[in-house]
Design a protein around this motif. Structure first.
Motif, PDB file in Angstrom:
ATOM      1  N   PRO A   1       0.229   6.902  -3.248  1.00 28.59           N
ATOM      2  CA  PRO A   1       0.408   8.169  -2.529  1.00 28.59           C
ATOM      3  C   PRO A   1      -0.722   8.407  -1.530  1.00 28.59           C
ATOM      4  N   GLY A   2      -0.346   8.832  -0.326  1.00 27.88           N
ATOM      5  CA  GLY A   2      -1.322   9.106   0.720  1.00 27.88           C
ATOM      6  C   GLY A   2      -1.580   7.944   1.647  1.00 27.88           C
ATOM      7  N   ASN A   3      -1.085   6.743   1.296  1.00 28.31           N
ATOM      8  CA  ASN A   3      -1.314   5.560   2.126  1.00 28.31           C
ATOM      9  C   ASN A   3      -0.082   5.159   2.932  1.00 28.31           C
ATOM     10  N   GLU A   4       0.911   6.028   3.008  1.00 23.56           N
ATOM     11  CA  GLU A   4       2.160   5.656   3.669  1.00 23.56           C
ATOM     12  C   GLU A   4       1.947   5.310   5.145  1.00 23.56           C
ATOM     13  N   GLN A   5       1.132   6.100   5.839  1.00 25.59           N
ATOM     14  CA  GLN A   5       0.921   5.837   7.261  1.00 25.59           C
ATOM     15  C   GLN A   5       0.171   4.528   7.474  1.00 25.59           C
ATOM     16  N   ILE A   6      -0.875   4.308   6.689  1.00 29.36           N
ATOM     17  CA  ILE A   6      -1.646   3.070   6.823  1.00 29.36           C
ATOM     18  C   ILE A   6      -0.779   1.869   6.473  1.00 29.36           C
ATOM     19  N   ALA A   7       0.048   1.982   5.427  1.00 28.93           N
ATOM     20  CA  ALA A   7       0.923   0.882   5.032  1.00 28.93           C
ATOM     21  C   ALA A   7       1.907   0.541   6.142  1.00 28.93           C
ATOM     22  N   PHE A   8       2.552   1.569   6.709  1.00 32.75           N
ATOM     23  CA  PHE A   8       3.522   1.325   7.776  1.00 32.75           C
ATOM     24  C   PHE A   8       2.856   0.711   8.996  1.00 32.75           C
TER      25      PHE A   8
ATOM     26  N   LEU B   1       0.828  -1.210   0.000  1.00 24.85           N
ATOM     27  CA  LEU B   1       0.000   0.000   0.000  1.00 24.85           C
ATOM     28  C   LEU B   1       0.861   1.259   0.000  1.00 24.85           C
ATOM     29  N   ALA B   2       2.111   1.131   0.415  1.00 22.90           N
ATOM     30  CA  ALA B   2       2.993   2.303   0.465  1.00 22.90           C
ATOM     31  C   ALA B   2       3.272   2.869  -0.916  1.00 22.90           C
ATOM     32  N   THR B   3       3.033   2.082  -1.958  1.00 23.19           N
ATOM     33  CA  THR B   3       3.259   2.566  -3.319  1.00 23.19           C
ATOM     34  C   THR B   3       2.155   3.513  -3.780  1.00 23.19           C
TER      35      THR B   3
END
Length: 494
Positions: free
Chosen positions: A426-433, A422-424
């Protein structure tokens, strides 16, 4: 389509990640137990082995899937539209995956049989004691140390929750762009809200027309509101039936101060000074995020307890114990706090973001608690099964941990990897981490260390009030470190 609800743009991506992750998880749960059964009963046919394994693991898989369904289905009562469409969609998708896991996967095992493990030739003999056996023995031998170490790690991460803030804006994603630099210069010379004003929209309801003079009292009242830097001249539409009054707050439009201003003093002033025969509403970014904040706070108060109660009920029915579900729920709660704390520590305190994404606590609660409970269910169900056999409780914990560690560790890594993709977007970096870390903590710390260690400490009393008693019978192939060959289901004793 049948309900008339539209899916959020990000929902299909989440559904793909969830189905890929749990589908592989359930396949691994069945596959590892199938291999164990074939090693313990080499004379048994693959079809018979697949049927017995499906009966044993199927109960745990069903309970695990239902915890996910229960958690996400509760989002159907949410007031925030994004949550209301996300939850039922994932719940239905998981039910479909559960159906496939209970039908298609066992059929594949029965059809492929021992060829499923080709070209490996290790199926014909019991493997030497490996890392899983040594790790399981260590957890069972030193449960107090393992409990303290895992709780200390989770508590340290959970400490990051101190000072947590919710971010309802775009954060600093565009902090380096020319437009962002221009906005910064505007904010230095003029009220911060000039680039993104809060607007009051007035319409005539008495059949008359609007004039600037008729709305002059409302404009003057708005200038007196503390926190409003300027009030722009009233703008009328062509037929003078609608008007707009822009306010320029002194605070950043995406800040908590701007949201409080829009939802509190500004709306209060509008309600008090709107002329007779007209209606007025407050809009703009700050007002929108203020409404989202109210809706999310309301949903958290409903979804958290309802989802937790449903998951606890499923654990109660599966484990037939009052104490064990409480311990499991407390452990996943600590895992949730640790994951959210780690996300806060990284994004808010280290990277300097305004806060964590407003949707993160609810999404994280559902993904970490519901999905993470899968692994707790698998290890707990196996521990209870092993405690039905002769021998001390700690030996049963060691056997259960030894046989489930490879499946849980592999499944956790696969599911975490699927969420990491999901980190790929944009905007989902926090949810992915956060979801990646939460799944890893659930699988590798909670299910493989904390839950077995606590069970080793409490022994068979963890299953109070219906404790599994060791049976007097034993199979000649059964050893302390080998899987039990009996095909029958575990009998429960008072």
């Amino acid at each position: 389509m049948l309900t008339g609800r539209k899916l959020d743009a990000g929902t299909p991506d989440l559904i793909s990640v969830v189905l890929l992750g749990i589908g592989i998880d359930y396949l691994l749960f069945l596959l590892f137990r199938f291999r164990e059964q074939l090693r313990a009963r080499p004379e048994q046919s693959a079809r018979e082995a697949a049927g017995q394994v499906s009966g044993r693991v199927g109960t745990a898989i069903t309970s695990a899937a239902l915890t996910i369904v229960a958690g996400f289905a509760t989002l159907g009562v949410a007031t925030f539209g994004q949550f209301r469409s996300l939850g039922p969609a994932i719940a239905v998708a998981v039910l479909v995956m559960l159906l496939g896991s209970l039908t298609l996967l066992p059929a594949l095992l029965a059809a492929a049989g021992r060829k499923m493990f080709w070209p490996s030739k290790a199926l014909g003999h019991e493997p030497d004691e490996g890392r899983a056996a040594r790790f399981a023995a260590q957890v069972a031998r030193r449960p107090m140390t393992m409990t303290f170490a895992s709780v200390a790690l989770l508590a340290a991460l959970a400490a990051g929750l101190i000072g947590i803030r919710m971010d309802y804006g775009q954060g600093n994603a565009a902090a380096k762009t020319p437009a962002a630099a221009t906005e910064t210069e505007i904010s230095r010379a003029l009220p911060a809200g000039v680039s993104d004003p809060t607007s009051v929209f007035v319409t005539a309801t008495d059949g008359g027309t609007l004039t600037a003079g008729r709305l002059d009292g409302l404009s003057r009242a708005l200038t007196q509101v503390k926190g409003v830097g300027q009030v722009a001249p009233t703008v009328l539409n062509k037929d003078h039936r609608a008007a707009r009054i822009d306010l320029y707050p002194t605070a950043d439009p995406q800040s908590q101060q701007a949201r409080d201003l829009a939802s509190g003093p500004v709306r209060a002033a509008v309600a008090q000074h709107t002329p007779a025969g007209t209606t007025a509403h407050v809009g703009g970014t700050a007002a929108i995020y203020a409404d989202i904040s109210t809706a999310v706070d309301h949903d958290l108060k409903i979804v958290f307890p309802v989802a937790a109660a449903l998951i606890a009920l499923i654990l109660l029915l599966l484990l037939r114990s009052l104490l064990a579900p409480v311990i499991l729920m407390l452990s996943v709660g600590l895992g949730f706090a640790a994951t959210l704390g780690a996300a806060t520590l990284l994004f808010q305190h280290v990277l300097g973001k305004p806060g964590v994404n407003f949707s993160l606590p609810l999404v994280l609660f559902l993904f970490v608690v519901a999905l993470g409970t899968d692994y707790n269910i698998l290890i707990s169900d196996r521990i209870r099964e092993e405690m039905q056999r002769p021998g001390p409780a700690r030996a049963a914990v060691a056997r259960a941990a030894q046989h489930t560690t490879p499946a849980i560790a592999t499944a956790g890594l696969v599911l975490a990897s699927s969420f990491a993709t999901l980190a790929t977007t944009p905007g989902n970096e926090q949810i992915a981490f956060a979801t990646t870390l939460g799944i890893l903590l659930s699988a590798l710390v909670l299910s493989l260390v904390l839950v077995p260690a606590l069970t080793a400490l409490l022994g068979r009393s963890i299953w109070w009030p219906v404790r599994p008693r060791p049976t007097k019978r034993s199979h000649p192939q059964h050893r302390a470190n080998a899987p039990a060959p009996e095909p029958d289901r575990v009998m429960m004793a008072d």
